[in-house]
Design an enzyme around this catalytic site. Sequence first.
Site, PDB file in Angstrom:
ATOM      1  N   ARG A 250       0.802  -1.228   0.000  1.00  0.00           N
ATOM      2  CA  ARG A 250       0.000   0.000   0.000  1.00  0.00           C
ATOM      3  C   ARG A 250       0.833   1.277   0.000  1.00  0.00           C
ATOM      4  O   ARG A 250       0.579   2.187  -0.782  1.00  0.00           O
ATOM      5  CB  ARG A 250      -0.922   0.068   1.228  1.00  0.00           C
ATOM      6  CG  ARG A 250      -2.202  -0.687   1.099  1.00  0.00           C
ATOM      7  CD  ARG A 250      -2.561  -1.278   2.441  1.00  0.00           C
ATOM      8  NE  ARG A 250      -1.584  -2.290   2.758  1.00  0.00           N
ATOM      9  CZ  ARG A 250      -1.686  -3.561   2.354  1.00  0.00           C
ATOM     10  NH1 ARG A 250      -2.734  -3.954   1.718  1.00  0.00           N
ATOM     11  NH2 ARG A 250      -0.734  -4.439   2.615  1.00  0.00           N
ATOM     12  N   THR A 251       1.792   1.347   0.917  1.00  0.00           N
ATOM     13  CA  THR A 251       2.485   2.625   1.092  1.00  0.00           C
ATOM     14  C   THR A 251       3.257   2.971  -0.174  1.00  0.00           C
ATOM     15  O   THR A 251       3.144   4.079  -0.713  1.00  0.00           O
ATOM     16  CB  THR A 251       3.413   2.565   2.326  1.00  0.00           C
ATOM     17  OG1 THR A 251       2.660   2.058   3.421  1.00  0.00           O
ATOM     18  CG2 THR A 251       3.957   3.939   2.676  1.00  0.00           C
TER      19      THR A 251
ATOM     20  N   LYS B  79      25.544  -4.974  -1.760  1.00  0.00           N
ATOM     21  CA  LYS B  79      27.027  -4.978  -1.737  1.00  0.00           C
ATOM     22  C   LYS B  79      27.560  -4.333  -0.461  1.00  0.00           C
ATOM     23  O   LYS B  79      28.763  -4.197  -0.293  1.00  0.00           O
ATOM     24  CB  LYS B  79      27.568  -4.191  -2.935  1.00  0.00           C
ATOM     25  CG  LYS B  79      27.115  -4.695  -4.288  1.00  0.00           C
ATOM     26  CD  LYS B  79      27.665  -3.769  -5.381  1.00  0.00           C
ATOM     27  CE  LYS B  79      26.938  -3.972  -6.685  1.00  0.00           C
ATOM     28  NZ  LYS B  79      27.231  -2.915  -7.654  1.00  0.00           N
TER      29      LYS B  79
ATOM     30  N   ARG C 260      11.309   3.588   3.969  1.00  0.00           N
ATOM     31  CA  ARG C 260      10.894   2.614   4.996  1.00  0.00           C
ATOM     32  C   ARG C 260      12.128   1.832   5.413  1.00  0.00           C
ATOM     33  O   ARG C 260      12.878   1.335   4.564  1.00  0.00           O
ATOM     34  CB  ARG C 260       9.822   1.659   4.463  1.00  0.00           C
ATOM     35  CG  ARG C 260       9.506   0.543   5.455  1.00  0.00           C
ATOM     36  CD  ARG C 260       8.311  -0.284   5.059  1.00  0.00           C
ATOM     37  NE  ARG C 260       7.070   0.459   5.198  1.00  0.00           N
ATOM     38  CZ  ARG C 260       5.862  -0.080   4.996  1.00  0.00           C
ATOM     39  NH1 ARG C 260       5.754  -1.341   4.647  1.00  0.00           N
ATOM     40  NH2 ARG C 260       4.775   0.652   5.139  1.00  0.00           N
TER      41      ARG C 260
ATOM     42  N   HIS D   9       4.763   5.435  11.777  1.00  0.00           N
ATOM     43  CA  HIS D   9       4.344   5.380  10.367  1.00  0.00           C
ATOM     44  C   HIS D   9       3.404   6.586  10.189  1.00  0.00           C
ATOM     45  O   HIS D   9       2.179   6.444  10.137  1.00  0.00           O
ATOM     46  CB  HIS D   9       3.630   4.053  10.103  1.00  0.00           C
ATOM     47  CG  HIS D   9       3.392   3.725   8.661  1.00  0.00           C
ATOM     48  ND1 HIS D   9       3.548   4.641   7.633  1.00  0.00           N
ATOM     49  CD2 HIS D   9       2.993   2.566   8.073  1.00  0.00           C
ATOM     50  CE1 HIS D   9       3.249   4.047   6.483  1.00  0.00           C
ATOM     51  NE2 HIS D   9       2.913   2.790   6.726  1.00  0.00           N
TER      52      HIS D   9
HETATM   53  N1   CP Z   1      -0.338  -0.128   5.892  1.00  0.00           N
HETATM   54  C1   CP Z   1       0.853  -0.368   5.322  1.00  0.00           C
HETATM   55  O1   CP Z   1       1.883   0.241   5.686  1.00  0.00           O
HETATM   56  O2   CP Z   1       0.842  -1.308   4.350  1.00  0.00           O
HETATM   57  P1   CP Z   1       2.097  -1.766   3.486  1.00  0.00           P
HETATM   58  O3   CP Z   1       3.031  -2.487   4.442  1.00  0.00           O
HETATM   59  O4   CP Z   1       1.551  -2.653   2.431  1.00  0.00           O
HETATM   60  O5   CP Z   1       2.767  -0.528   2.940  1.00  0.00           O
END
Ligand code: CP
Length: 312
Positions: free
Chosen positions: A60-61, A89, A110, A138
């Site tokens: 999603r993100t 590497k 992330r 998040h």
């Molecule tokens: N909600 C969320 O962060 O989903 P993803 O891990 O798919 O990005």
Amino acid sequence: MFSKNHFFGKDIVSIRDFSRNDLEFIFDSTDKIQQLTPEEKSELGKGRTLGYIFYEPSTRTRMSFEAAMAALGGSSIGIFDSKFSAIEKGESLADTIRIIDLYSDVIVLRHARDGSSRYAAELSSNPIINAGSGSEEHPTQAMLDLYTIFKEKGRIDNLTIGIVGDLKYGRTVYSLLYGLKNYHVNVHLISPPSLAIRKESIFEFERIMNINHYDYLDDIIPQLDVLYVTRIQKERFPDTQEYEKVKGTYRIDEKILDDAKIDLSIMHPLPRLDEISHTIDNTKNAIYFKQAAYGKELRSALLALILNEDPF
Ligand code: CP
């Protein structure tokens, strides 16, 4: 509410950096971007590049940021499988950030480590957006969660919100609670004792919000306006045997709805495993797919605000 965009060129590292006014400005911008024509929208990121680095998996993100940037007329480049990059590497996070900073106008990161986005923001000349930092935060998920509640319920104040599941390792839980600190809400936290909210955070939350703790959802379900369900974060357990003890502890199914308010909204940041039965998906209580859809709209607005001084 202020009318000036002060997100232009800014990092999005922690939801704690955002006031209620800030959040409402972003919600208002999210409403506005949905009213633009595709042509108007595609001017807001024209010729600009989003760079992303996902050290942990995402559906999603990453895809909502990419889709948002495409809708704004921009492009996206990035790394979502470190095995096919110089990270394999041994290239450091610092050097990876310095390089992607050369090729893009805004960076989405992330990483498995708490503090990773704050560190990246110190190194990057372009804005960093935290797309998940360890079990810490998040922030854009929390923004879209709050926006979803606001759109579905018409308000956030005076709601009773239950958060169930992995409250120890779930970063979306912490960002959501930091965001909810800006509102007058009752919060019920439901988890097995071993997955209760981390002690260092609970003091801060309890000082500001009315928070109650429960082991079982049945004890509290009739009071809830919103039930925010989370996945047990297997990947963050230091010991897989500990995960085995708690997996499957909670399962939201139709039986639970018998005791719930008729308009209970069930949310989940997704992905889900077995914590919400698929039989819930087609009920009007299930809003988790709508929540994911709002993610693209909110991230479009956020990118427009970061990339433009006066986008709307
Ligand atoms: N909600 C969320 O962060 O989903 P993803 O891990 O798919 O990005």
